[in-house]
Enzyme design. Structure first.
Site: not given
Length: 300
Positions: A236, A179, A268
């Protein structure tokens, strides 16, 4: 420019009031005493999924907190490595927006079980302790104050620390991040000429520049100094596929060794086994690709 503010919890720079967030190296009293890592999982990640969370034990490992000397202070970090042998190839592990909490520590232990010296420095230590905050909205303003230049310097300090330990072979150096740390992985691959490989998990690729984040991965594709594997989710909502394609094109145009894998239907943070976003099969495949990428590029 696609507005991704409402979708990506790890994108700390897309806030409504970015203009008020400027780099600050003046630590409050609360920040100044932040010298240790979080215990357990960050509060903002609660409740943690008991069904899917992977727990890696320390059998056969040396694992725990260490302090890394940086330019202006010591930085807490989590280190894991095999208990015997060495020197071991080095993998820097870069955190999500939630800091170095239990999941990132577990990733380090997983790598150590594979024979690596894994090291995860706490990247937000000067700006504040995000592990004790309960919501993403509380976390974003702190993370948005973390300058990329500071992060690059701290990662360099982590490499120096590893090399000085006598247990790490810093000539075999890789980085992986998740991330927020996925974006940093791309940037570090453009920063450190000694890096052998990078693996970026769903890190943001494009965005508007700011004081703290003057460039994004798509802007530094031509400067990449190591092969990078990108692992992204086809579903995502925070990282549009057009930015993935733009990164592919930028790497190809620059003649850089990059491979970007998109897992169809994966959201995600599909590797985050403690969160609802976890998807077991893409996570398993991504981890296998990570290990293969390290070996392919001489980090083994």
């Amino acid at each position: 420019m696609t507005d991704r503010t409402s979708h990506d919890p790890d994108d700390a720079n897309l806030t409504a009031d970015r203009r008020s967030l400027v780099p600050s190296f003046e630590m409050s009293r609360r920040q100044a005493v932040l010298t240790t890592l979080a215990t357990g999982f960050a509060l903002a990640t609660q409740p943690v999924s008991a069904e899917t969370t992977i727990t890696t034990d320390t059998s056969g490992l040396v694992a725990g907190e260490v302090q890394i000397p940086a330019s202006d202070r010591e930085i807490p970090a989590y280190r894991a490595m095999p208990a015997t042998g060495g020197p071991f190839p080095v993998v820097l592990v870069v955190q999500e927006i939630f800091g170095v909490h239990e999941h990132i520590k577990d990733v380090c232990r997983r790598l150590a079980k594979e024979g690596y010296f894994a090291l995860a420095p706490e990247m937000f230590v000067r700006q504040g302790d995000v592990s004790q905050l309960k919501t993403i909205d509380e976390i974003r303003p702190i993370v948005a104050k973390v300058p990329d230049a500071q992060v690059m310097s701290d990662l360099d300090a982590a490499v120096t620390f590893a090399a000085a330990s006598g247990k790490a072979n810093a000539d075999k150096l890789a980085i992986t991040g998740f991330c927020w740390g996925g974006r940093i992985t791309w940037l570090y691959a453009a920063h450190n000429p000694k890096l052998k490989a990078g693996i970026a998990w769903y890190g943001r690729l494009a965005g508007e520049p700011s004081q703290t984040t003057p460039k994004h991965p798509v802007d530094v594709a031509a400067d990449l100094k190591a092969p990078v594997l990108g692992l992204y989710g086809g579903a995502d909502q925070g990282i549009p596929l057009d930015t993935v394609e733009a990164m592919r094109a930028a790497c190809a145009k620059a003649g850089k060794t990059c491979e970007i894998v998109v897992f169809e239907g994966a959201p995600h943070a599909f590797h985050a086994d403690y969160r609802p976003s976890y998807r077991a099969e893409p996570a398993k495949q991504g981890w296998a690709r990570l290990l293969a990428w390290l070996k392919q590029h001489g980090v083994s």
